[in-house]
Write a protein that holds these residues in place. Structure first.
Motif, short mmCIF file in Angstrom:
data_model
loop_
_atom_site.label_atom_id
_atom_site.label_comp_id
_atom_site.label_asym_id
_atom_site.label_seq_id
_atom_site.Cartn_x
_atom_site.Cartn_y
_atom_site.Cartn_z
N LYS A 514 41.74 29.13 33.75
CA LYS A 514 41.12 30.22 34.82
C LYS A 514 40.41 31.19 34.29
CE LYS A 514 42.28 32.48 39.22
NZ LYS A 514 43.26 33.02 40.03
N VAL A 515 39.04 31.18 34.25
CA VAL A 515 38.22 32.56 33.63
C VAL A 515 37.69 33.35 34.86
CG1 VAL A 515 36.20 32.91 32.35
CG2 VAL A 515 37.64 30.95 31.74
N THR A 516 37.95 34.55 34.80
CA THR A 516 37.73 35.56 35.94
C THR A 516 37.10 36.83 35.23
OG1 THR A 516 39.97 36.56 35.81
CG2 THR A 516 39.34 34.80 37.62
N PRO A 517 36.08 37.38 36.19
CA PRO A 517 35.62 38.65 35.47
C PRO A 517 36.36 39.67 35.60
CG PRO A 517 34.59 37.99 37.66
CD PRO A 517 35.34 36.97 37.36
N THR A 518 36.29 40.72 34.64
CA THR A 518 37.13 41.81 34.62
C THR A 518 36.45 43.30 35.01
OG1 THR A 518 36.85 42.21 32.13
CG2 THR A 518 38.67 40.90 32.99
#
Length: 580
Positions: A514-518
């Motif tokens: 799971k890749v999410t923006p920070t």
């Protein structure tokens, strides 16, 4: 008296020879036993049980007549009964009194699948007008038309009959001896008679014997007729030749008593022979497994080429189907994406069926283009048949490790027991293996389960293990983060016992990224397979990708010092979407 003895010897010899010849002609037994049906049939299926087929010894020649195509197949009796179920069918029985086949119709159902290509059959015939088999008592034969109309009603079974006449040889031999003895006596009688009629002295003067006159005439140069002996030679030669021929004809083994006294059943020329039938109650024979694998490979090749998920679903299920369906979608959106490994079923290296008479059934097979070629890695297929009318489907299709060593397995004719997913007989229960190994992939040596698994030869750890995950996380920009997790689908573990009290365990593991923006306004860009499967180019919410991993382990028995070994794996993207 000598003539009388010669005549008596001749008469006895002729009678014996005539009796011997009559044994093979007038009194010869019939060469076969034929039992046929009588009457009509309304059921779509006719069953010939093994008790009918083995009612008489020897091969069984089946003759079926009727309009349209005739289909026939045979399989284990319990499998045939399960396939028919409650459908209307006619069962034949053998009536020994009049050597006929009697019928009895039972069942009321009308729903029957297409019998062609069923994985239950040992052998099938598309045009079954006449064929010859030799089947044991636990195998039954089914005869059908097109599946909807009534099955052909005119069926006959022919068995060869023992036509040996062991008395012929002795009769012909004895007859020949008497005939030859008569000839000897006849010659002896003629010689004796001739000697007794030789020249004698006369008391008075008279005419000299005629023979002397003939000799004097011949000496003077006159032509004197000589009595021919050709007729007598012919009369002697003919009986000798006849007797010799009769004696020689008795050289056949059918004309003499057998030394051991065992019954000998003649073997007719077979137009079709059956496949081998197992002695134990196994899910399938080696020939069946080879045929099943070949059908799976054929469907896989066509489905992979056409990217046809519906076709693939006819021979794949579970994790093996999930990875193929996703691959087809990925290849539609990405021309550079590679297809999943093909099923090379040219050679079946290992065939291990489950010991069972019920369903579901499991079969394990190792296949390759050439089992002797060490350069290419073979595949391990775990196939499952859910019910009698379903086909076997590959639930797992795993590429074996290069140095993988399978544990000792039972022969195909014996099969293996399938262990319960929560069995306590193994070092780790089959349904707990995937979760424990997933923890090892995530934490490596820090995992509580690390000591349970052998690390040598485990190539998957270097591909998707902790080191790989840490490296991938470092490669992300500061505006994004990645999270890893593992999921274990329920009821997917399959375990077959080995000879070492351990088990071959096939499990499914889903690795989730799971890749999410920070940072505010940051986006996560996708590429390759993830982009093709998700249909998302970029997202401010993030993207989730699920990789399916099919795993094959060798699990030792409880109390063993051996570790769980990874024998093979197949991984691929099976799902991708935007984070909701």
């Amino acid at each position: 008296m000598r003539f009388v003895l010669a005549i008596v010897s001749f008469v006895i010899g002729v009678l014996l020879v005539g009796l011997g010849v009559g044994q093979r002609t007038v009194f010869a037994p019939p060469t076969s036993i034929v039992a046929a049906t009588s009457g009509t049939n309304a059921a779509p299926v006719t069953v010939l049980p093994g008790s009918v087929l083995t009612a008489n010894p020897g091969y069984q020649r089946i003759n079926v007549s009727g309009s349209g195509k005739v289909f026939a197949a045979y399989g284990k009796t319990s499998d045939v009964d399960a396939w028919i179920g409650d459908a209307e069918h006619t069962t034949l029985r053998y009536d020994a009194e009049d050597a006929s086949l009697k019928s009895r119709t039972t069942g009321s159902g009308s729903d029957l699948p297409d019998p062609k290509g069923s994985d239950l059959w040992y052998q099938e015939y598309d045009d079954a007008r006449q064929f010859t088999v030799r089947l044991p008592a636990d195998v039954s034969l089914v005869v059908m038309g097109d599946g909807s109309d009534a099955a052909p009603s005119d069926i006959s079974v022919t068995w060869p009959r023992d036509t040996a006449t062991p008395s012929v040889g002795p009769l012909l031999t004895a007859g020949g001896v008497f005939v030859l003895g008569g000839l000897v006596l006849l010659v002896w009688a003629f010689l004796h008679q001739r000697r007794s009629r030789g020249p004698r002295r006369r008391s008075g003067g008279g005419r000299p014997p005629r023979v002397r006159a003939s000799r004097r005439a011949a000496a003077a140069g006159a032509q004197v007729p000589v009595r021919s002996r050709r007729g007598r030679r012919t009369m002697i030669a003919v009986p000798v030749l006849v007797a010799g021929a009769l004696v020689l004809s008795g050289c056949s083994s059918d004309y003499w008593p057998s030394g051991g006294g065992a019954d000998v059943t003649p073997t007719p020329t077979a137009t079709a022979t059956g496949a081998a039938v197992p002695d134990a109650s196994t899910a399938a024979t080696k020939q069946q497994i080879a045929r099943i694998v070949s059908r799976v490979a054929e469907v896989a090749a066509k489905a992979d080429a056409d990217k046809d998920a519906d076709l693939a679903a006819t021979r794949f299920t579970g994790p093996a189907l999930a990875i193929r369906k996703a691959n087809y979608t990925i290849r539609d959106g990405d021309d550079k994406a590679q297809a999943v490994p093909a099923v090379a079923a040219d050679d079946v290296c290992v065939a291990l069926p489950q010991q069972t008479d019920t369903w579901p059934r499991t079969v394990f097979a190792v296949v390759a283009a050439d089992c002797t070629d060490k350069k290419t890695a073979p595949q391990a297929l775990t196939l499952v048949q859910q019910d009698p009318r379903s086909d076997y489907k590959a639930e797992y299709a795993v590429s074996l490790e290069a140095d993988a060593q399978l544990p000792s397995l039972a022969p195909t004719s014996v099969g293996a027991a399938q262990l319960a997913p929560d069995t306590k007989l193994l070092a780790l229960a089959p349904d707990a293996v995937a979760a424990a190994y997933g923890d090892v992939l995530s934490k490596d040596s820090e995992s509580e389960s690390a000591d349970l698994f052998a690390s040598d030869g485990d190539d998957l750890r270097s591909r998707i293990g902790k080191a790989y995950k840490d490296e991938k996380a470092k490669a992300l920009p500061d505006t994004a983060k990645i999270e890893y997790s593992s999921e274990v689908p329920e009821d997917t573990a399959l375990a077959l016992a080995t000879n070492t009290a351990g088990a071959l365990v096939s499990v499914d593991l889903n690795e989730v990224e799971k890749v999410t923006p920070t940072a505010a306004g940051a986006e996560v860009n996708t590429e390759g397979a993830v982009k093709a499967l998700s249909g998302v180019d970029s997202s401010t919410k993030g993207v989730t990708a699920t990789y399916g991993v099919q795993l094959l382990f060798s699990v030792p028995p409880v109390g063993s010092d051996d570790k769980i070994e990874l024998l093979g794996f197949t991984q691929g993207l099976i799902a991708a979407s935007e984070v909701q």
